[in-house]
Motif scaffolding. Structure first.
Motif, PDB file in Angstrom:
ATOM      1  N   LEU A  83       0.847  -1.191   0.000  1.00 18.57           N
ATOM      2  CA  LEU A  83       0.000   0.000   0.000  1.00 18.57           C
ATOM      3  C   LEU A  83       0.882   1.241   0.000  1.00 18.57           C
ATOM      4  O   LEU A  83       1.746   1.405   0.860  1.00 18.57           O
ATOM      5  CB  LEU A  83      -0.901   0.017   1.243  1.00 18.57           C
ATOM      6  N   LEU A  84       0.656   2.131  -0.962  1.00 22.31           N
ATOM      7  CA  LEU A  84       1.488   3.319  -1.100  1.00 22.31           C
ATOM      8  C   LEU A  84       0.774   4.608  -0.732  1.00 22.31           C
ATOM      9  O   LEU A  84       1.324   5.456  -0.045  1.00 22.31           O
ATOM     10  CB  LEU A  84       2.004   3.430  -2.537  1.00 22.31           C
ATOM     11  N   LYS A  85      -0.441   4.763  -1.216  1.00 26.51           N
ATOM     12  CA  LYS A  85      -1.117   6.044  -0.994  1.00 26.51           C
ATOM     13  C   LYS A  85      -2.627   5.846  -1.029  1.00 26.51           C
ATOM     14  O   LYS A  85      -3.163   5.240  -1.950  1.00 26.51           O
ATOM     15  CB  LYS A  85      -0.698   7.050  -2.076  1.00 26.51           C
ATOM     16  N   GLN A  86      -3.307   6.383  -0.021  1.00 27.76           N
ATOM     17  CA  GLN A  86      -4.760   6.341   0.001  1.00 27.76           C
ATOM     18  C   GLN A  86      -5.286   7.410  -0.937  1.00 27.76           C
ATOM     19  O   GLN A  86      -4.917   8.580  -0.836  1.00 27.76           O
ATOM     20  CB  GLN A  86      -5.281   6.574   1.424  1.00 27.76           C
ATOM     21  N   LEU A  87      -6.126   7.022  -1.866  1.00 29.60           N
ATOM     22  CA  LEU A  87      -6.634   7.959  -2.866  1.00 29.60           C
ATOM     23  C   LEU A  87      -7.936   8.604  -2.410  1.00 29.60           C
ATOM     24  O   LEU A  87      -8.024   9.801  -2.223  1.00 29.60           O
ATOM     25  CB  LEU A  87      -6.817   7.241  -4.208  1.00 29.60           C
ATOM     26  N   GLU A  88      -8.952   7.801  -2.240  1.00 30.49           N
ATOM     27  CA  GLU A  88     -10.225   8.275  -1.714  1.00 30.49           C
ATOM     28  C   GLU A  88     -10.972   7.084  -1.134  1.00 30.49           C
ATOM     29  O   GLU A  88     -10.967   5.999  -1.706  1.00 30.49           O
ATOM     30  CB  GLU A  88     -11.066   8.962  -2.804  1.00 30.49           C
ATOM     31  N   GLY A  89     -11.561   7.311   0.032  1.00 29.43           N
ATOM     32  CA  GLY A  89     -12.262   6.202   0.673  1.00 29.43           C
ATOM     33  C   GLY A  89     -11.319   5.037   0.911  1.00 29.43           C
ATOM     34  O   GLY A  89     -10.257   5.187   1.510  1.00 29.43           O
ATOM     35  N   ASP A  90     -11.704   3.876   0.400  1.00 25.31           N
ATOM     36  CA  ASP A  90     -10.888   2.675   0.573  1.00 25.31           C
ATOM     37  C   ASP A  90     -10.099   2.317  -0.679  1.00 25.31           C
ATOM     38  O   ASP A  90      -9.617   1.192  -0.819  1.00 25.31           O
ATOM     39  CB  ASP A  90     -11.787   1.500   0.984  1.00 25.31           C
ATOM     40  N   LYS A  91      -9.958   3.271  -1.596  1.00 28.92           N
ATOM     41  CA  LYS A  91      -9.123   3.048  -2.780  1.00 28.92           C
ATOM     42  C   LYS A  91      -7.684   3.449  -2.480  1.00 28.92           C
ATOM     43  O   LYS A  91      -7.430   4.510  -1.920  1.00 28.92           O
ATOM     44  CB  LYS A  91      -9.656   3.831  -3.980  1.00 28.92           C
ATOM     45  N   TRP A  92      -6.737   2.582  -2.868  1.00 25.16           N
ATOM     46  CA  TRP A  92      -5.328   2.802  -2.593  1.00 25.16           C
ATOM     47  C   TRP A  92      -4.496   2.596  -3.848  1.00 25.16           C
ATOM     48  O   TRP A  92      -4.763   1.702  -4.655  1.00 25.16           O
ATOM     49  CB  TRP A  92      -4.835   1.819  -1.528  1.00 25.16           C
ATOM     50  N   GLU A  93      -3.471   3.414  -3.989  1.00 26.80           N
ATOM     51  CA  GLU A  93      -2.433   3.176  -4.982  1.00 26.80           C
ATOM     52  C   GLU A  93      -1.461   2.175  -4.377  1.00 26.80           C
ATOM     53  O   GLU A  93      -1.038   2.310  -3.221  1.00 26.80           O
ATOM     54  CB  GLU A  93      -1.717   4.487  -5.295  1.00 26.80           C
ATOM     55  N   THR A  94      -1.102   1.137  -5.142  1.00 30.77           N
ATOM     56  CA  THR A  94      -0.269   0.060  -4.615  1.00 30.77           C
ATOM     57  C   THR A  94       0.788  -0.362  -5.635  1.00 30.77           C
ATOM     58  O   THR A  94       0.690  -0.056  -6.824  1.00 30.77           O
ATOM     59  CB  THR A  94      -1.108  -1.187  -4.259  1.00 30.77           C
ATOM     60  N   LEU A  95       1.776  -1.083  -5.146  1.00 30.13           N
ATOM     61  CA  LEU A  95       2.661  -1.875  -5.990  1.00 30.13           C
ATOM     62  C   LEU A  95       2.311  -3.331  -5.772  1.00 30.13           C
ATOM     63  O   LEU A  95       2.053  -3.755  -4.640  1.00 30.13           O
ATOM     64  CB  LEU A  95       4.126  -1.637  -5.628  1.00 30.13           C
ATOM     65  N   CYS A  96       2.313  -4.093  -6.853  1.00 27.36           N
ATOM     66  CA  CYS A  96       1.830  -5.464  -6.803  1.00 27.36           C
ATOM     67  C   CYS A  96       2.892  -6.399  -7.400  1.00 27.36           C
ATOM     68  O   CYS A  96       3.536  -6.062  -8.388  1.00 27.36           O
ATOM     69  CB  CYS A  96       0.538  -5.544  -7.615  1.00 27.36           C
ATOM     70  N   LYS A  97       3.068  -7.572  -6.787  1.00 25.65           N
ATOM     71  CA  LYS A  97       4.058  -8.526  -7.282  1.00 25.65           C
ATOM     72  C   LYS A  97       3.534  -9.951  -7.101  1.00 25.65           C
ATOM     73  O   LYS A  97       3.138 -10.301  -5.983  1.00 25.65           O
ATOM     74  CB  LYS A  97       5.379  -8.327  -6.522  1.00 25.65           C
ATOM     75  N   PRO A  98       3.490 -10.775  -8.174  1.00 22.78           N
ATOM     76  CA  PRO A  98       3.762 -10.404  -9.561  1.00 22.78           C
ATOM     77  C   PRO A  98       2.565  -9.671 -10.171  1.00 22.78           C
ATOM     78  O   PRO A  98       1.421 -10.178 -10.121  1.00 22.78           O
ATOM     79  CB  PRO A  98       4.007 -11.742 -10.244  1.00 22.78           C
ATOM     80  N   ALA A  99       2.821  -8.519 -10.756  1.00 26.77           N
ATOM     81  CA  ALA A  99       1.746  -7.670 -11.261  1.00 26.77           C
ATOM     82  C   ALA A  99       0.980  -8.326 -12.409  1.00 26.77           C
ATOM     83  O   ALA A  99      -0.229  -8.093 -12.569  1.00 26.77           O
ATOM     84  CB  ALA A  99       2.317  -6.321 -11.711  1.00 26.77           C
ATOM     85  N   LYS A 100       1.668  -9.163 -13.174  1.00 30.54           N
ATOM     86  CA  LYS A 100       1.007  -9.760 -14.347  1.00 30.54           C
ATOM     87  C   LYS A 100      -0.162 -10.656 -13.950  1.00 30.54           C
ATOM     88  O   LYS A 100      -1.030 -10.947 -14.782  1.00 30.54           O
ATOM     89  CB  LYS A 100       2.024 -10.551 -15.173  1.00 30.54           C
ATOM     90  N   ARG A 101      -0.182 -11.088 -12.699  1.00 32.26           N
ATOM     91  CA  ARG A 101      -1.286 -11.955 -12.245  1.00 32.26           C
ATOM     92  C   ARG A 101      -2.489 -11.168 -11.747  1.00 32.26           C
ATOM     93  O   ARG A 101      -3.523 -11.768 -11.424  1.00 32.26           O
ATOM     94  CB  ARG A 101      -0.799 -12.880 -11.128  1.00 32.26           C
ATOM     95  N   VAL A 102      -2.346  -9.858 -11.659  1.00 32.66           N
ATOM     96  CA  VAL A 102      -3.431  -9.044 -11.100  1.00 32.66           C
ATOM     97  C   VAL A 102      -3.997  -8.131 -12.186  1.00 32.66           C
ATOM     98  O   VAL A 102      -3.371  -7.165 -12.602  1.00 32.66           O
ATOM     99  CB  VAL A 102      -2.929  -8.205  -9.906  1.00 32.66           C
ATOM    100  N   LYS A 103      -5.190  -8.463 -12.626  1.00 30.11           N
ATOM    101  CA  LYS A 103      -5.893  -7.676 -13.637  1.00 30.11           C
ATOM    102  C   LYS A 103      -7.088  -6.989 -12.987  1.00 30.11           C
ATOM    103  O   LYS A 103      -7.445  -7.277 -11.835  1.00 30.11           O
ATOM    104  CB  LYS A 103      -6.377  -8.586 -14.777  1.00 30.11           C
ATOM    105  N   VAL A 104      -7.699  -6.080 -13.728  1.00 32.88           N
ATOM    106  CA  VAL A 104      -8.906  -5.429 -13.223  1.00 32.88           C
ATOM    107  C   VAL A 104      -9.954  -6.492 -12.903  1.00 32.88           C
ATOM    108  O   VAL A 104     -10.237  -7.368 -13.720  1.00 32.88           O
ATOM    109  CB  VAL A 104      -9.458  -4.415 -14.244  1.00 32.88           C
ATOM    110  N   GLY A 105     -10.487  -6.454 -11.700  1.00 34.60           N
ATOM    111  CA  GLY A 105     -11.467  -7.429 -11.253  1.00 34.60           C
ATOM    112  C   GLY A 105     -10.879  -8.519 -10.366  1.00 34.60           C
ATOM    113  O   GLY A 105     -11.631  -9.225  -9.678  1.00 34.60           O
TER     114      GLY A 105
END
Length: 341
Positions: A83-105
């Protein structure tokens, strides 16, 4: 100006993997920014390098236990989320590993459902925006499930999580510690105050920029990510008085330096302020807020090496860094300190 101009040789064995038992026992390299002279000292002697009327400005941000290890709800594949930064409400900017396994949804499950993260947006370089769902209070959930987000160059597990927090850490929100402040104890701060040195606090929540290397060849092409900062009216009043009385404003860490310079650039004086800063300081910049900087030793070709080079001159900094390597100083987050005055 080329990024390669800020490169230097650093043996891997000089990267500090663990903090010293005594926070104040680190070594201290004192660099005169005017003539480039160097003095080797110990951090506990910082009192000898400050005078009554000077002011140390500390970043009181507190690191979130923001490294989360979970599994994809659909497949059970292991996913690491930072978790890097809270954007609004419970939405967060993050770094993900491995990112290729995480798609929208994609839904990531932590702690058998105590916390879930649903990917709602894919960003660049492994970034993902997620929406969190949880039971209870988020900070309590993170305290239960999360780990300290130690930098990738630290390979040894930290036994005491509080050693990656400053003793004055208060305002939760950082993805990394303001590591220059790790050298202080409450006793040393009191000794400084007894000498007549002022202590002031600002807040800057360290975010994405800390984890992103400079990936362009030319410095001017690099874009900094915005980080949230805050300065109180009391701190602003103290800093203005220090300057008016001829004292030096000493930033403890590059995060404090960037906050102070942001405010001075926008308001031409220290004042109560908050907002987002993406200030990028490199040689050619004219400092308006600080007279000196207490900092750690930084990564080759990093924006932090560029910042200290703007304050002390590139040749002085590279000379000091080469001296630190030859004298076996410890580098990076748990390493030794440099005082640029």
């Amino acid at each position: 100006m080329d990024v390669r101009d800020f490169d230097f040789f650093l043996p891997d064995e000089l990267i500090a993997q663990t903090p010293l038992l005594d926070r104040t026992a680190s070594r201290l390299l004192v660099l005169n920014k005017e003539n480039g002279s160097i003095k080797d000292d110990v951090f506990s002697s910082i009192t000898d390098h400050l005078k009554p009327g000077d002011c140390l400005v500390l970043n009181d941000t507190r690191v979130l236990p923001a490294r989360l290890l979970g599994v994809k709800e659909e497949t059970g594949a292991k996913i690491e989320l930072l978790l890097l930064k809270q954007l609004e409400g419970d939405k967060w900017e993050t770094l993900c590993k491995p990112a290729k396994r995480v798609k929208v949804g994609t839904v990531i499950n932590f702690g058998d459902g105590l916390l879930k993260a649903t990917c709602v947006e894919e960003t660049d370089q492994g970034g993902r925006v997620v929406e969190l769902s949880y039971k209870g209070i988020l900070h309590e959930v993170l305290d239960q499930l999360g780990e300290m987000p130690l930098p990738p160059y630290i390979k040894v597990q930290l036994e005491d999580q509080e050693r990656y927090q400053t003793v004055f850490a208060k305002n939760r929100g950082s993805a990394a510690a303001p590591t220059a402040g790790l050298h202080f104890t409450e006793e040393l701060l009191q000794t400084l105050q007894d000498k007549g040195v002022h202590i002031a606090f600002i807040t800057l929540h360290v975010g994405l920029g800390t984890f992103r290397p400079v990936s362009v060849d030319t410095i001017a092409e690099h874009e900094m990510h915005a980080e949230y900062y805050q300065m109180s009216e009391g701190t602003a009043r103290l800093l203005n008085e220090v300057k008016q009385n001829g004292g030096d404003v000493i930033a403890v860490g590059t995060t404090s330096a960037r906050t102070l310079e942001t405010i001075m650039n926008e308001h031409e004086t220290f004042c109560e302020a908050s907002g987002w800063t993406s200030i990028f300081i490199y040689p050619g910049y004219t400092f308006k807020g600080i007279n000196g900087l207490l900092t750690n030793f930084h990564l080759p070709k990093s924006t932090l090496v560029m910042l200290v080079s703007a304050l002390a001159g590139r040749e002085n900094i590279l000379n000091a860094y080469n001296h630190a390597v030859s004298e076996r100083y410890r580098f990076f987050s748990f390493g030794d300190a440099m005082f640029i005055r």
